[in-house]
Structures are given as structure tokens and as C-alpha cells.
Design a protein around this motif. Structure first.
Motif, PDB file in Angstrom:
ATOM      1  N   THR A   4       0.951  -1.158  -0.002  1.00 13.55           N
ATOM      2  CA  THR A   4       0.003   0.037   0.143  1.00 13.55           C
ATOM      3  C   THR A   4       0.994   1.206  -0.064  1.00 13.55           C
ATOM      4  OG1 THR A   4      -1.684  -1.156   1.253  1.00 13.55           O
ATOM      5  CG2 THR A   4      -1.697   1.183   1.090  1.00 13.55           C
ATOM      6  N   LYS A   8       0.998   4.228  -3.006  1.00 13.38           N
ATOM      7  CA  LYS A   8       0.899   5.491  -2.775  1.00 13.38           C
ATOM      8  C   LYS A   8       1.881   6.398  -3.083  1.00 13.38           C
ATOM      9  CE  LYS A   8      -3.211   5.182  -0.613  1.00 13.38           C
ATOM     10  NZ  LYS A   8      -4.283   6.004  -1.078  1.00 13.38           N
ATOM     11  N   LYS A  50      -5.674  13.772  -4.751  1.00 10.65           N
ATOM     12  CA  LYS A  50      -5.309  12.505  -4.318  1.00 10.65           C
ATOM     13  C   LYS A  50      -6.630  12.051  -3.472  1.00 10.65           C
ATOM     14  CE  LYS A  50      -1.600  12.354  -2.010  1.00 10.65           C
ATOM     15  NZ  LYS A  50      -0.270  12.690  -1.044  1.00 10.65           N
ATOM     16  N   ASP A  55      -8.466   3.755  -4.869  1.00 17.12           N
ATOM     17  CA  ASP A  55      -7.256   2.850  -4.593  1.00 17.12           C
ATOM     18  C   ASP A  55      -6.964   1.718  -5.453  1.00 17.12           C
ATOM     19  OD1 ASP A  55      -7.408   3.950  -2.093  1.00 17.12           O
ATOM     20  OD2 ASP A  55      -8.634   2.628  -0.980  1.00 17.12           O
ATOM     21  N   SER A  63      -2.168   6.254 -12.847  1.00 15.49           N
ATOM     22  CA  SER A  63      -2.010   7.421 -12.135  1.00 15.49           C
ATOM     23  C   SER A  63      -1.966   8.680 -12.832  1.00 15.49           C
ATOM     24  CB  SER A  63      -0.760   7.278 -11.116  1.00 15.49           C
ATOM     25  OG  SER A  63      -0.766   6.234 -10.221  1.00 15.49           O
TER      26      SER A  63
END
Length: 288
Positions: A4, A8, A50, A55, A63
Motif C-alpha cells: 500500500t 501511494k 489525491k 485505491d 495514475s
């Protein structure tokens, strides 16, 4: 957790790559926030993107694509809105509708809060009383049953013991039945605590059954077909056209009683509020 964090970081890095090409910065910015683009004095910041970013984005290209699409939509929405402001004629009517809608939202939220704070819980007794007085409103469209349905190979061991357990359903025998099914059952459906359409159970048997046959509830039904043996133990039966069992309708009744209680409370609240305003002279009535 590690994956994760890595995801990110990748998303953030992708955003920075997109932002690196932005040379024109607005003169007035929110301190500590990273600007992405500006349109006629309105600024889009990275933290806004953001927060909206799903997710499920797993790579650098996704992205960047999300950020570009978000930027485009943000700018397009504002451009269309600005054109609408300049071209829609009756803005006063829109303002009036907007204020009316805001008023309704405020009233609705206030009523929700006071009803949540002041309504008494709906009790099981009140649900039962409503059910007893309104059974005709809850008639079954098809027959439902409770029980146990098991399919085993005809060569499976200890079937006489299984039949004995099925003939006397109690906690100990239920544990034995479950253990037996775990070891030997080809198919099992234990629905003692759940009303199930009889048609669904019929589909799992070797031969079709008739729910009007009294033998269905007298004992365990055993059927043979090819290399399999079928066991059906009916512990409860409600025929089509009869009132639904309380378990099937109690949630519906709870919702009906809750909604009625809310409506009654709000009406009483309105009446008291109005009468109190009259008594204190806040409302003045002019005679015709």
C-alpha cells in the motif's frame, strides 16, 4: 501494508511528473498546498486529486491518466459553469430555487436529528401486536419450509444412525449430523433456522414432492436414485396463501412502525411549534 505504501508513493510520484510541466503558477496560493492548475483565479490542488484518487490504481500510467482526466473535468466543469452564468437569463429564479432547496435540506436534517434523539425504540412486542392484527397483509405467495436436506452416496456408512439423528432433532444430534455431512455428504442444506421456498428444496430431491402430502411432516423422507440416497427432514411448513411467518416480515414491520412513529412525531412537533408561536404572539392572524 508495505504494498500500500509503495502504491501511494508511485501515485504521488506520477502526480509530480505531471505537475513538473506546469510553469505558470498563480500569484496567490494556499500555503503548504501543491497547486496543479489554475483557471480564472480558481486553483486546483494536488491534495484534492489525491482524495478523489481510487485505491485500485496499480501502476504509473494509470495514475497519470487519472490525474489528467481529473484536471480536464475540473477545468471543463468550471468553463461550462462560467458560460452558464453568462447565458442563463433568469438567474433570480435559480437563486430562489437554490435557497428553497437549501431550506428543505436544513429542515430535513434538523427533523432527522430530533427524531433520532427523541423517538422510542420499536419493541418486539409492538412488532408482534402489529403482526397479529395485520396477518392478512402478509400472505405467502409460495409455500416455505424449514428443515434439513442431505444427499449421500448409497454406499456411505452409518446411514441408519443418520436416520436416527434426523428423527430426533436436538443440539447433540445436530452436531452429529453436521459432522456426518462434513465427511460423507455430496450435498447438504441445513435450513432449520431459515424459511426456504419449498420449490427450491424440491429441486434438490430425486423425485418431486407435494407439500400437501401429510407424510412430508411426519418423519424423514428418504429417496433413492442411481447411486445416491436423499434425506429430507421438514421441521416447519407454511403453505401458500397463509400468513407469512413473523421472521420473514418483522424487518418490514419494523420499518413500517418506525416510519409511522417518525411521521406522528414530526406532526406533533409541528403542531406544538405552531401553537407555542401563537401563544407567544410570534404569529399574528389578521381577520378577513
Amino acid at each position: 501494508m508495505r504494498n500500500t505504501k509503495i502504491l501511494k508513493s508511485l501515485i504521488y510520484a506520477a502526480a509530480l511528473l505531471v505537475l513538473a510541466s506546469c510553469n505558470n503558477r498563480p500569484s496567490i496560493l494556499d500555503w503548504g498546498r501543491e497547486p496543479v492548475m489554475e483557471l480564472q483565479g480558481d486553483v486546483l490542488y494536488l491534495d484534492e486529486i489525491k482524495r478523489a484518487m481510487p485505491d485500485g490504481l496499480m501502476n504509473h500510467e494509470d495514475s497519470i491518466a487519472f490525474i489528467e482526466n481529473y484536471k480536464r473535468k475540473w477545468a471543463t466543469d468550471k468553463l461550462v459553469y462560467n458560460q452558464a452564468l453568462n447565458n442563463v437569463g433568469n438567474t433570480e429564479e435559480i437563486n430562489t430555487l437554490t435557497e428553497a432547496y437549501r431550506k428543505e435540506l436544513m429542515i430535513s436534517e434538523y427533523l432527522r436529528k430530533i427524531t433520532d434523539q427523541n423517538l422510542r425504540p420499536i419493541t418486539e412486542d409492538s412488532i408482534f401486536r402489529f403482526y397479529e392484527h395485520n396477518k392478512e397483509r402478509f400472505l405467502l405467495s409460495e409455500t416455505v419450509v424449514k428443515g434439513i436436506c442431505i444427499k449421500v452416496r448409497s454406499s456411505a456408512p452409518d446411514q441408519s444412525v443418520l436416520s436416527k439423528w434426523l428423527s430426533d432433532i436436538n443440539d447433540e444430534n445436530m452436531e452429529n449430523i453436521v459432522t456426518y455431512c462434513t465427511k460423507h455428504a455430496i450435498h447438504q442444506n441445513i435450513f432449520i433456522d431459515q424459511w426456504t421456498p419449498f420449490s427450491k428444496i424440491n429441486e434438490t430431491m430425486a423425485k418431486e414432492l407435494n407439500y400437501n402430502d401429510p407424510a412430508i411432516t411426519r418423519g424423514t423422507i428418504v429417496q433413492q436414485s442411481d447411486d445416491y440416497t436423499y434425506y429430507l427432514k421438514i421441521t416447519g411448513l407454511c403453505k401458500a396463501g397463509s400468513p407469512q411467518p413473523l421472521e420473514l416480515v418483522e424487518e418490514n414491520i419494523y420499518n413500517v412502525l418506525t416510519n409511522k412513529a417518525k411521521i406522528d412525531y414530526i406532526q406533533q412537533f409541528y403542531n406544538k411549534l405552531y401553537e407555542k408561536a401563537l401563544d407567544k404572539g410570534r404569529i399574528k392572524l389578521y381577520e378577513d
